[in-house]
Design a protein around this motif. Sequence first.
Motif, PDB file in Angstrom:
ATOM      1  N   ASN A   9       0.840  -1.190   0.000  1.00  0.00           N
ATOM      2  CA  ASN A   9       0.000   0.000   0.000  1.00  0.00           C
ATOM      3  C   ASN A   9       0.882   1.250   0.000  1.00  0.00           C
ATOM      4  OD1 ASN A   9      -1.468   2.268   1.644  1.00  0.00           O
ATOM      5  ND2 ASN A   9      -3.103   0.934   0.912  1.00  0.00           N
ATOM      6  N   PRO A  10       0.616   2.233  -0.868  1.00  0.00           N
ATOM      7  CA  PRO A  10       1.509   3.407  -0.969  1.00  0.00           C
ATOM      8  C   PRO A  10       1.707   4.139   0.353  1.00  0.00           C
ATOM      9  CG  PRO A  10      -0.053   3.354  -2.792  1.00  0.00           C
ATOM     10  CD  PRO A  10      -0.482   2.285  -1.844  1.00  0.00           C
ATOM     11  N   GLN A  14       5.268   4.203   2.346  1.00  0.00           N
ATOM     12  CA  GLN A  14       5.949   5.474   2.589  1.00  0.00           C
ATOM     13  C   GLN A  14       6.284   5.648   4.069  1.00  0.00           C
ATOM     14  OE1 GLN A  14       3.683   8.871   1.363  1.00  0.00           O
ATOM     15  NE2 GLN A  14       5.368  10.320   1.663  1.00  0.00           N
ATOM     16  N   ILE A  15       5.330   5.321   4.941  1.00  0.00           N
ATOM     17  CA  ILE A  15       5.576   5.453   6.381  1.00  0.00           C
ATOM     18  C   ILE A  15       6.677   4.502   6.827  1.00  0.00           C
ATOM     19  CG2 ILE A  15       4.546   5.171   8.665  1.00  0.00           C
ATOM     20  CD1 ILE A  15       1.883   6.034   7.476  1.00  0.00           C
ATOM     21  N   PHE A  16       6.651   3.282   6.306  1.00  0.00           N
ATOM     22  CA  PHE A  16       7.677   2.311   6.689  1.00  0.00           C
ATOM     23  C   PHE A  16       9.060   2.766   6.239  1.00  0.00           C
ATOM     24  CE2 PHE A  16      10.155  -1.524   5.533  1.00  0.00           C
ATOM     25  CZ  PHE A  16      10.384  -1.988   6.824  1.00  0.00           C
ATOM     26  N   VAL A  30      13.928  -1.792  12.260  1.00  0.00           N
ATOM     27  CA  VAL A  30      12.468  -1.792  12.245  1.00  0.00           C
ATOM     28  C   VAL A  30      12.002  -2.685  11.110  1.00  0.00           C
ATOM     29  CG1 VAL A  30      10.376  -0.419  11.939  1.00  0.00           C
ATOM     30  CG2 VAL A  30      12.284   0.519  13.231  1.00  0.00           C
ATOM     31  N   GLY A  31      11.177  -3.660  11.433  1.00  0.00           N
ATOM     32  CA  GLY A  31      10.602  -4.543  10.429  1.00  0.00           C
ATOM     33  C   GLY A  31       9.114  -4.303  10.293  1.00  0.00           C
ATOM     34  N   ILE A  32       8.508  -4.950   9.336  1.00  0.00           N
ATOM     35  CA  ILE A  32       7.078  -4.783   9.099  1.00  0.00           C
ATOM     36  C   ILE A  32       6.425  -6.156   9.013  1.00  0.00           C
ATOM     37  CG2 ILE A  32       7.363  -4.686   6.589  1.00  0.00           C
ATOM     38  CD1 ILE A  32       5.014  -2.686   6.547  1.00  0.00           C
ATOM     39  N   HIS A 103       7.848  12.554   7.695  1.00  0.00           N
ATOM     40  CA  HIS A 103       6.731  12.136   6.846  1.00  0.00           C
ATOM     41  C   HIS A 103       5.748  13.283   6.623  1.00  0.00           C
ATOM     42  CE1 HIS A 103       3.566   9.631   5.156  1.00  0.00           C
ATOM     43  NE2 HIS A 103       2.732  10.128   6.059  1.00  0.00           N
ATOM     44  N   ILE A 104       5.445  14.028   7.679  1.00  0.00           N
ATOM     45  CA  ILE A 104       4.461  15.114   7.574  1.00  0.00           C
ATOM     46  C   ILE A 104       4.987  16.255   6.709  1.00  0.00           C
ATOM     47  CG2 ILE A 104       3.236  16.881   8.902  1.00  0.00           C
ATOM     48  CD1 ILE A 104       3.073  14.861  11.203  1.00  0.00           C
TER      49      ILE A 104
END
Length: 226
Positions: A9-10, A14-16, A30-32, A103-104
């Motif tokens: 998911n875009p 992007q957040i990751f 950091v993993g997902i 990110h913001i």
Amino acid sequence: MHVSKPPENPYIKQIFEEFSDVSKEMGVSVGIKHKKINVSNPRVAWEHEQFSRFRVTALTLSEMSTPPEFLESTGGLHDTRESTDVESVIRTVRLVSESLARHIYGLRGRNIDVFAENSSLAINPRYVRSWLDLLSRTPRVAPFLQKNDPFIAALKKELSEHTSDVHVQSDALEGMFTFYDTTKATLNVYQVASVTFDLLFLLVLGSYLIVLFCFLVISTRVWTIS
């Protein structure tokens, strides 16, 4: 990082990437992990799933790779302020704040540290410790938090100093338990007779009725014979 939407998911991607960049700079990893929501189960595995049910992009950061079982890792008598690793909390605060800020404001790829050390926006350890002291003294579960609780008022005041528009909204989370926000009530306690007293009273009453019945029967027969 636990998510309900696919990692492709875009927004999630992007957040990751933002978190990955900051974590590498800080020397942490950091993993997902992607886990679909079980709509038929009222209990959610991670906190973000409550928002994902309403199609809101959300994620949960946790040191655990799998969701805890029911009432597992919920703390206890030994979960005290003294057992908290302050340095780990400060490092996590910097990781989250730096990642969200980049990110913001779209700062990815630029050599900019928003919360760089020795800057005016650097993470203040005293500030973190003061909030840890407050959190350790305040119950934060739904049954012990009133709508006008001082802890909620303190959070609102703190956010109001750094943002322009702050509102407190109460949402009812669906689940297997029902929580009530009333923490003060009157308890009435009455001292009653024990079961032994009831049995003795029943025995005495029964004996009295038997004697009375026998007396009436004998008296009636004697009166009839006379």
